[in-house]
Design a protein around this motif. Structure first.
Motif, PDB file in Angstrom:
ATOM      1  N   SER A 155      15.499  40.127 -44.175  1.00 26.85           N
ATOM      2  CA  SER A 155      14.452  39.139 -44.393  1.00 26.85           C
ATOM      3  C   SER A 155      14.995  37.754 -44.050  1.00 26.85           C
ATOM      4  CB  SER A 155      13.874  39.205 -45.805  1.00 26.85           C
ATOM      5  OG  SER A 155      14.894  39.188 -46.747  1.00 26.85           O
ATOM      6  N   CYS A 156      16.301  37.617 -43.952  1.00 21.75           N
ATOM      7  CA  CYS A 156      16.870  36.332 -43.520  1.00 21.75           C
ATOM      8  C   CYS A 156      17.575  36.392 -42.161  1.00 21.75           C
ATOM      9  CB  CYS A 156      17.843  35.806 -44.570  1.00 21.75           C
ATOM     10  SG  CYS A 156      17.046  35.404 -46.132  1.00 21.75           S
ATOM     11  N   HIS A 157      18.162  37.546 -41.829  1.00 18.80           N
ATOM     12  CA  HIS A 157      18.904  37.645 -40.559  1.00 18.80           C
ATOM     13  C   HIS A 157      18.205  38.605 -39.605  1.00 18.80           C
ATOM     14  CE1 HIS A 157      22.465  35.551 -42.093  1.00 18.80           C
ATOM     15  NE2 HIS A 157      22.391  36.293 -43.193  1.00 18.80           N
ATOM     16  N   ASN A 158      18.159  38.244 -38.330  1.00 14.72           N
ATOM     17  CA  ASN A 158      17.670  39.184 -37.331  1.00 14.72           C
ATOM     18  C   ASN A 158      18.875  39.835 -36.654  1.00 14.72           C
ATOM     19  OD1 ASN A 158      16.660  40.602 -35.182  1.00 14.72           O
ATOM     20  ND2 ASN A 158      15.064  39.086 -34.733  1.00 14.72           N
ATOM     21  N   PRO A 159      19.100  41.117 -36.941  1.00 15.06           N
ATOM     22  CA  PRO A 159      20.302  41.768 -36.402  1.00 15.06           C
ATOM     23  C   PRO A 159      20.309  41.826 -34.875  1.00 15.06           C
ATOM     24  CG  PRO A 159      18.807  43.395 -37.346  1.00 15.06           C
ATOM     25  CD  PRO A 159      18.253  42.056 -37.690  1.00 15.06           C
ATOM     26  N   HIS A 160      19.167  41.582 -34.247  1.00 15.44           N
ATOM     27  CA  HIS A 160      19.108  41.666 -32.790  1.00 15.44           C
ATOM     28  C   HIS A 160      19.480  40.357 -32.105  1.00 15.44           C
ATOM     29  CE1 HIS A 160      15.918  44.607 -34.256  1.00 15.44           C
ATOM     30  NE2 HIS A 160      16.953  45.325 -33.899  1.00 15.44           N
ATOM     31  N   GLY A 161      19.458  39.256 -32.885  1.00 17.70           N
ATOM     32  CA  GLY A 161      19.756  37.948 -32.315  1.00 17.70           C
ATOM     33  C   GLY A 161      18.628  36.995 -32.655  1.00 17.70           C
ATOM     34  N   SER A 162      18.895  35.702 -32.600  1.00 15.64           N
ATOM     35  CA  SER A 162      17.825  34.755 -32.916  1.00 15.64           C
ATOM     36  C   SER A 162      18.105  33.408 -32.282  1.00 15.64           C
ATOM     37  CB  SER A 162      17.652  34.644 -34.432  1.00 15.64           C
ATOM     38  OG  SER A 162      18.164  33.428 -34.923  1.00 15.64           O
ATOM     39  N   ASP A 163      17.106  32.547 -32.342  1.00 17.21           N
ATOM     40  CA  ASP A 163      17.299  31.211 -31.789  1.00 17.21           C
ATOM     41  C   ASP A 163      17.863  30.269 -32.837  1.00 17.21           C
ATOM     42  OD1 ASP A 163      16.521  31.967 -29.337  1.00 17.21           O
ATOM     43  OD2 ASP A 163      14.427  31.346 -29.566  1.00 17.21           O
ATOM     44  N   TYR A 164      18.049  30.773 -34.047  1.00 15.74           N
ATOM     45  CA  TYR A 164      18.548  29.916 -35.110  1.00 15.74           C
ATOM     46  C   TYR A 164      19.989  30.235 -35.423  1.00 15.74           C
ATOM     47  CZ  TYR A 164      13.542  29.486 -35.340  1.00 15.74           C
ATOM     48  OH  TYR A 164      12.234  29.300 -34.991  1.00 15.74           O
ATOM     49  N   TRP A 165      20.581  29.307 -36.085  1.00 13.81           N
ATOM     50  CA  TRP A 165      21.955  29.421 -36.564  1.00 13.81           C
ATOM     51  C   TRP A 165      22.143  30.712 -37.365  1.00 13.81           C
ATOM     52  CZ3 TRP A 165      23.516  27.793 -41.855  1.00 13.81           C
ATOM     53  CH2 TRP A 165      24.904  27.664 -41.991  1.00 13.81           C
ATOM     54  N   ARG A 166      23.297  31.320 -37.246  1.00 12.58           N
ATOM     55  CA  ARG A 166      23.632  32.503 -38.043  1.00 12.58           C
ATOM     56  C   ARG A 166      22.591  33.613 -37.923  1.00 12.58           C
ATOM     57  NH1 ARG A 166      28.785  31.715 -38.170  1.00 12.58           N
ATOM     58  NH2 ARG A 166      29.680  30.571 -39.900  1.00 12.58           N
ATOM     59  N   ILE A 167      22.030  33.768 -36.746  1.00  9.03           N
ATOM     60  CA  ILE A 167      20.975  34.759 -36.489  1.00  9.03           C
ATOM     61  C   ILE A 167      19.923  34.811 -37.607  1.00  9.03           C
ATOM     62  CG2 ILE A 167      22.229  36.241 -34.835  1.00  9.03           C
ATOM     63  CD1 ILE A 167      22.844  38.192 -37.088  1.00  9.03           C
TER      64      ILE A 167
ATOM     65  N   ALA B  56      19.530  32.363 -28.568  1.00 10.24           N
ATOM     66  CA  ALA B  56      20.508  31.273 -28.592  1.00 10.24           C
ATOM     67  C   ALA B  56      21.720  31.701 -29.410  1.00 10.24           C
ATOM     68  CB  ALA B  56      19.869  30.017 -29.181  1.00 10.24           C
ATOM     69  N   THR B  57      21.469  32.410 -30.520  1.00 14.12           N
ATOM     70  CA  THR B  57      22.578  32.964 -31.296  1.00 14.12           C
ATOM     71  C   THR B  57      22.571  34.468 -31.112  1.00 14.12           C
ATOM     72  OG1 THR B  57      22.191  31.243 -32.946  1.00 14.12           O
ATOM     73  CG2 THR B  57      23.697  33.010 -33.554  1.00 14.12           C
ATOM     74  N   LYS B  58      23.601  34.966 -30.436  1.00 12.77           N
ATOM     75  CA  LYS B  58      23.643  36.406 -30.153  1.00 12.77           C
ATOM     76  C   LYS B  58      24.442  37.109 -31.232  1.00 12.77           C
ATOM     77  CE  LYS B  58      23.285  35.743 -25.167  1.00 12.77           C
ATOM     78  NZ  LYS B  58      23.117  34.267 -25.206  1.00 12.77           N
ATOM     79  N   HIS B  59      24.112  38.375 -31.438  1.00 15.98           N
ATOM     80  CA  HIS B  59      24.850  39.156 -32.435  1.00 15.98           C
ATOM     81  C   HIS B  59      25.781  40.120 -31.700  1.00 15.98           C
ATOM     82  CE1 HIS B  59      24.735  41.817 -36.303  1.00 15.98           C
ATOM     83  NE2 HIS B  59      25.763  41.020 -36.303  1.00 15.98           N
ATOM     84  N   GLY B  60      27.048  40.102 -32.047  1.00 18.93           N
ATOM     85  CA  GLY B  60      28.078  40.900 -31.383  1.00 18.93           C
ATOM     86  C   GLY B  60      27.683  42.319 -31.000  1.00 18.93           C
TER      87      GLY B  60
ATOM     88  N   LEU C 279      16.425  40.054 -26.619  1.00 21.91           N
ATOM     89  CA  LEU C 279      17.227  39.154 -27.450  1.00 21.91           C
ATOM     90  C   LEU C 279      18.725  39.239 -27.128  1.00 21.91           C
ATOM     91  CD1 LEU C 279      15.430  39.484 -30.894  1.00 21.91           C
ATOM     92  CD2 LEU C 279      15.595  37.447 -29.470  1.00 21.91           C
ATOM     93  N   ARG C 280      19.137  40.322 -26.521  1.00 27.50           N
ATOM     94  CA  ARG C 280      20.543  40.428 -26.128  1.00 27.50           C
ATOM     95  C   ARG C 280      20.943  39.261 -25.236  1.00 27.50           C
ATOM     96  NH1 ARG C 280      21.707  44.848 -22.541  1.00 27.50           N
ATOM     97  NH2 ARG C 280      23.769  45.155 -23.402  1.00 27.50           N
TER      98      ARG C 280
END
Ligand code: HEC
Ligand code: HEC
Ligand code: HEC
Ligand code: HEC
Ligand code: HEC
Ligand code: HEC
Ligand code: HEC
Ligand code: HEC
Ligand code: HEC
Ligand code: HEC
Ligand code: HEC
Ligand code: HEC
Ligand code: HEC
Length: 451
Positions: A325-337, A251-255, A246-247
């Protein structure tokens, strides 16, 4: 790789005889003065250096040459050892040593040179300047037969760097693989008792740590920090490919995933008191960074800590220390992880999938039944006002048009006080009564619903 000394008994006889002569007569055997056999082997003329080194073998110190060497008369005068003697060993080397020492080949794993009875590949039988009568200092003695690459890593395990091979390997024999002095993790615990303690007392232990430290650490050294077999996050990717992928892939990466420490920022590699090996509670973890406005490259992220301090009426999941349960800290394909789809905009045409995030906990019936007496409290009589607002082909209002998703300052049903609309903080003027409510947002005049 073996450079062992493979002297057989027969050739020993000849060799020792020859060498004794050289020792006794510095003039390389040209002198004709024989030493009487009854005299000590060590004298001003003979074997003068014997017993002079730092470590002297006990029987040598005692002058007991003939416990190991047999000095027999040589009637045929074939040997040139003074006194017409034939010098041989009383026994082959291995048996020689076990006359006085415990045998070293009784355990399950015996060091190869010892299997061949070759004690003298490492020990000088008489004396030596080195500890343990070794022929060379530790660990150089080992590198006679093993490659010294194991002590040439960029990051070295301190005991290996210090040449203390015996801290982990028995030099002769052991019951454990690789002749280790202890089995598996017990070896590491000898010097790292904090890790043993942690595995016992902390609530969550990382499975591979319980299994074997060497799945991640090279016991000698490596090119990575802490002698890891690969640097983080590559190390983790061997067993957790999805998170690591996911790094790059998200699509939405987490810093923090791109940070050098990556996984280590949030996870303890060994054990923790938090679920999922987190270094601290989720809320504290997230808010440690989200205590200021952050920049994503595409825009700003608000100061969530300040927001939650000002708004104490938190949405269900946040009450339970749960952001994931709402955010994936590793990154996601959706807005705002986000872990599932949720519309980023104020308006969206309705489909079930667009609210997958909210519908993982809330019943979609509140939005799909045009008329209802039960599915939602947001209704006027039987007219479902959620349906009216949300379930439209065009310009359906998304949940964010009316609800706070993290927290508010005590509104019923987490209805927002102000709604961001094209840069304007539009007031909602929502009040809720026992049987319904009123609102007077910027969108329309005051409206009332009664259940
Ligand atoms: C504990 C047994 C032992 C004792 C005691 C011992 N030797 Fe030796 N010695 C050996 C062995 C084994 C070798 C063959 C060395 C090898 O294989 O590398 C040897 C070889 C020698 C050699 C020829 C090679 C060398 O290392 O110089 C001389 C000379 C020698 N011994 C002299 C003596 C003298 C003199 C004494 C008494 C002061 C003595 N040894 C006592 C075991 C012993
Ligand atoms: C005649 C008895 C005897 C024989 C044979 C003998 N040893 Fe020893 N050895 C001793 C004694 C006594 C000591 C000193 C006490 C001890 O450490 O056990 C000793 C000590 C040692 C030490 C420790 C030295 C130190 O100071 O750290 C080594 C290594 C050793 N022997 C190797 C050998 C080897 C290799 C052989 C065979 C070539 C051998 N010994 C044969 C009696 C013997
Ligand atoms: C691969 C190298 C190697 C071989 C082969 C070897 N040793 Fe050792 N031995 C060592 C080392 C290293 C030490 C520890 C020296 C120190 O640091 O004090 C040691 C220590 C010893 C000691 C003293 C401590 C103890 O363990 O009792 C004796 C006695 C000894 N060896 C005997 C033998 C005998 C007998 C043989 C042959 C059966 C043998 N060794 C073969 C490397 C070897
Ligand atoms: C005379 C040659 C020789 C010396 C000196 C030597 N080794 Fe070995 N060692 C071998 C051989 C041969 C093997 C077996 C080959 C293999 O498995 O790779 C071996 C295997 C090992 C193993 C694997 C475990 C086993 O027993 O199969 C370890 C660990 C080891 N040696 C450590 C050491 C250490 C530590 C030293 C120095 C105190 C040392 N060796 C000195 C020849 C030597
Ligand atoms: C902190 C403990 C530790 C120290 C100190 C240590 N080793 Fe090891 N060594 C190990 C472990 C554990 C293994 C087994 C690794 C495995 O099975 O993956 C090993 C394996 C080996 C092997 C076998 C390698 C192989 O690929 O099979 C050799 C040879 C060896 N060590 C030599 C040495 C030498 C020489 C030293 C000193 C310079 C040394 N070791 C110091 C823990 C240690
Ligand atoms: C003979 C003692 C000893 C043994 C056995 C031992 N270690 Fe160590 N280890 C040390 C010492 C000393 C240090 C340096 C001080 C510290 O960090 O605690 C160290 C440091 C480390 C470090 C940190 C290195 C760094 O660069 O930060 C790791 C990782 C480690 N050891 C892993 C292991 C593993 C895995 C084992 C078992 C295979 C093991 N150790 C067995 C003595 C030992
Ligand atoms: C899943 C992989 C993994 C396993 C298994 C593992 N470690 Fe570690 N270890 C790490 C990582 C990652 C670090 C941190 C390196 C860093 O500081 O970034 C580390 C650091 C260390 C350190 C130095 C820092 C500290 O925490 O003290 C020691 C010592 C250590 N490990 C010992 C062990 C021991 C002992 C075991 C077995 C009980 C073990 N490790 C098992 C991954 C692992
Ligand atoms: C910003 C903090 C953060 C970073 C950085 C991070 N994680 Fe996580 N990770 C978490 C949180 C929070 C959870 C808990 C998720 C949950 O409970 O569902 C988690 C859960 C996990 C899980 C368990 C997943 C499951 O479904 O059970 C694994 C495995 C994992 N992380 C591996 C990694 C790896 C590998 C890295 C580095 C590439 C990494 N994490 C980086 C915060 C982080
Ligand atoms: C050798 C394989 C292996 C390596 C390497 C590894 N892990 Fe794991 N990890 C596992 C296994 C197995 C589990 C347990 C999975 C399960 O219970 O479903 C696990 C579980 C986890 C969990 C969830 C723990 C929980 O409480 O459910 C996290 C978080 C995690 N690993 C993070 C990491 C991180 C970060 C790294 C790199 C430093 C890493 N892992 C390296 C095998 C590994
Ligand atoms: C080590 C610091 C750090 C930690 C810990 C951290 N974040 Fe972040 N987060 C950032 C940074 C920096 C950004 C902005 C850069 C980026 O990701 O694009 C960010 C961005 C975000 C975003 C917006 C992403 C986007 O691109 O729209 C969300 C949502 C978020 N984080 C949630 C969380 C949650 C939930 C946690 C706890 C599980 C958490 N963060 C933990 C540093 C952190
Ligand atoms: C119920 C789902 C949910 C939970 C639980 C949740 N979030 Fe969010 N979060 C969202 C949604 C949806 C957004 C998108 C922005 C919005 O609608 O306000 C968001 C946006 C964010 C943002 C970006 C805010 C911005 O617009 O600048 C951050 C930072 C953030 N969340 C952090 C967290 C943290 C930290 C936690 C746990 C304390 C958390 N979230 C828990 C759903 C959730
Ligand atoms: C036009 C504003 C508006 C929109 C858009 C909206 N809601 Fe509501 N919602 C409300 C109001 C007002 C209530 C309070 C009803 C009452 O109890 O009086 C409510 C109540 C709720 C409740 C409590 C249970 C219930 O149905 O009474 C949930 C859960 C809920 N909304 C979820 C959502 C979700 C999920 C979305 C997006 C799919 C959404 N809402 C969209 C205004 C809205
Ligand atoms: C992980 C489960 C979960 C998710 C996902 C979730 N919620 Fe909730 N939600 C809850 C829980 C539990 C409550 C009840 C506690 C409370 O009032 O906060 C709740 C309550 C609500 C309420 C107030 C209901 C009332 O009766 O007062 C609204 C509105 C709401 N959620 C909206 C949303 C929206 C919009 C989303 C999607 C962005 C969402 N929720 C996603 C668990 C969740």
């Amino acid at each position: 790789m073996r450079k062992q000394n493979a002297l057989g008994t027969i050739s020993l006889v000849g060799l020792i005889g020859f060498l004794l002569i050289i020792f006794a007569f510095p003039g390389h055997g040209t002198s004709q003065t024989p030493a009487p056999a009854s005299e000590s082997c060590v004298s001003a003329n003979c074997h003068v250096t014997m017993g002079k080194e730092k470590v002297v073998h006990n029987p040598v110190k005692e002058g007991m040459c003939t416990t190991c060497h047999l000095a027999a008369d040589d009637p045929l005068k074939k040997t040139r050892h003074p006194g017409n003697l034939v010098i041989s060993l009383v026994q082959p080397v291995a048996d020689l040593c076990t006359m006085c020492h415990e045998p070293k080949n009784k355990k399950k794993v015996v060091h190869a040179p010892i299997q061949g009875g070759d004690c003298t590949s490492c020990h000088n039988p008489h004396q030596s300047p080195n500890k343990g009568m070794l022929k060379d200092v530790m660990p150089n003695i080992c590198f006679q037969c093993h490659p010294d690459s194991m002590v040439k890593h960029a990051v070295m395990h301190p005991p290996v760097a210090g040449g203390d091979c015996s801290g982990c390997h028995d030099n002769h024999q052991s019951d454990f693989p690789k002749r280790l002095v202890n089995e598996g993790n017990a070896l590491c615990f000898q010097c790292h008792p904090d890790k043993e303690e942690g595995l016992k007392t902390r609530k969550v232990a990382h499975y591979p740590v319980k299994q074997s430290c060497t799945q991640c650490h090279n016991p000698h050294g490596s090119s990575a920090k802490a002698m890891l077999t690969a640097p983080v996050p590559e190390l983790c990717s061997t067993c957790h490919p999805n998170e690591v992928m996911l790094r790059q892939r998200a699509a939405t990466k987490h810093g923090p995933m791109a940070d050098q420490k990556s996984c280590r920022i949030c996870h303890d590699p060994h054990f923790s008191d938090q679920p999922r090996l987190l270094v601290t509670s989720q809320m504290a973890l997230c808010l440690a960074c989200h205590d200021k406005e952050l920049e994503t490259g595409k825009g700003k992220v608000m100061n969530m800590k300040a927001f939650l301090e000002a708004n104490k009426n938190t949405h269900g999941p946040l009450k339970g220390d749960d952001c994931v349960s709402c955010h994936n800290p590793h990154g996601s394909d959706y807005w705002r992880i986000l872990v599932k789809y949720y519309p980023p905009d104020f308006y969206a045409s309705y489909s079930e999938g667009k609210y997958a995030l909210c519908f993982s906990c809330h019943d979609k019936a509140a939005f799909t039944e045009r008329r209802t007496k039960t599915a939602t409290g947001f209704r006027d009589g039987e007219q479902n006002l959620h349906f009216v607002h949300v379930n439209k082909v065009n310009k359906g209002r998304t949940c964010k048009a009316c609800h706070e998703v993290h927290a508010d300052s005590g509104q019923n049903a987490h209805v927002k006080q102000f709604v961001g609309f094209s840069g304007w903080a539009m007031p909602m003027n929502f009040t809720q009564g026992k049987d319904g409510g009123t609102c007077a947002p910027g969108c329309h005049g005051e409206k009332r619903y009664n259940r």
